[in-house]
Write a protein that holds these residues in place. Structure first.
Motif, PDB file in Angstrom:
ATOM      1  N   UNK A  41       0.832  -1.199   0.000  1.00  0.00           N
ATOM      2  CA  UNK A  41       0.000   0.000   0.000  1.00  0.00           C
ATOM      3  C   UNK A  41       0.874   1.260   0.000  1.00  0.00           C
ATOM      4  N   UNK A  42       1.905   1.271   0.849  1.00  0.00           N
ATOM      5  CA  UNK A  42       2.803   2.423   0.927  1.00  0.00           C
ATOM      6  C   UNK A  42       3.568   2.617  -0.378  1.00  0.00           C
ATOM      7  N   UNK A  43       4.018   1.526  -0.990  1.00  0.00           N
ATOM      8  CA  UNK A  43       4.731   1.633  -2.269  1.00  0.00           C
ATOM      9  C   UNK A  43       3.847   2.249  -3.347  1.00  0.00           C
ATOM     10  N   UNK A  44       2.602   1.810  -3.390  1.00  0.00           N
ATOM     11  CA  UNK A  44       1.670   2.368  -4.388  1.00  0.00           C
ATOM     12  C   UNK A  44       1.389   3.844  -4.126  1.00  0.00           C
TER      13      UNK A  44
ATOM     14  N   UNK B 257       2.429   9.561  -5.639  1.00  0.00           N
ATOM     15  CA  UNK B 257       2.813  10.928  -5.267  1.00  0.00           C
ATOM     16  C   UNK B 257       4.206  11.308  -5.774  1.00  0.00           C
ATOM     17  N   UNK B 258       4.828  10.407  -6.521  1.00  0.00           N
ATOM     18  CA  UNK B 258       6.148  10.694  -7.092  1.00  0.00           C
ATOM     19  C   UNK B 258       7.248  10.759  -6.041  1.00  0.00           C
ATOM     20  N   UNK B 259       7.098   9.976  -4.967  1.00  0.00           N
ATOM     21  CA  UNK B 259       8.079   9.978  -3.884  1.00  0.00           C
ATOM     22  C   UNK B 259       8.717   8.609  -3.742  1.00  0.00           C
ATOM     23  N   UNK B 260       9.897   8.594  -3.139  1.00  0.00           N
ATOM     24  CA  UNK B 260      10.487   7.299  -2.792  1.00  0.00           C
ATOM     25  C   UNK B 260       9.686   6.719  -1.628  1.00  0.00           C
ATOM     26  N   UNK B 261       9.780   5.423  -1.442  1.00  0.00           N
ATOM     27  CA  UNK B 261       9.089   4.785  -0.332  1.00  0.00           C
ATOM     28  C   UNK B 261       9.553   5.379   0.997  1.00  0.00           C
ATOM     29  N   UNK B 262      10.851   5.587   1.148  1.00  0.00           N
ATOM     30  CA  UNK B 262      11.391   6.163   2.391  1.00  0.00           C
ATOM     31  C   UNK B 262      10.823   7.544   2.663  1.00  0.00           C
TER      32      UNK B 262
END
Length: 76
Positions: free
Chosen positions: A17-20, A25-30
């Motif tokens: 879910x976080x990866x998606x 949002x065009x962000x890295x997972x971190x």
């Protein structure tokens, strides 16, 4: 902002879910997880101490330690 490397365990569905969400949002997972953690901390009532408050906390800790040492010396 400083980065500190930590190891976390998250369930597979939370990571997915976080990866998606991060990708959307065009962000890295971190980066997305950092923002989400800060948002959730504030939402649930956490408030960071102002920088000036650290000195008073340290002074209170020192006073408490001194009082405890004095009490121990008085007891013998």
């Amino acid at each position: 902002m400083a980065t500190r490397k930590v190891t976390l365990s998250l369930d597979a569905s939370a990571i997915e879910y976080a990866e998606r969400a991060a990708k959307a949002h065009g962000l890295s997972l971190s980066s997305w997880l950092s923002k989400a953690a800060r948002r959730e901390a504030v939402r649930t009532g956490y408030r960071a101490r102002p920088a000036g408050d650290l000195a008073s906390v340290a002074a209170a800790d020192e006073a408490e330690t001194a009082a405890a040492e004095k009490e121990l010396r008085a007891e013998g």
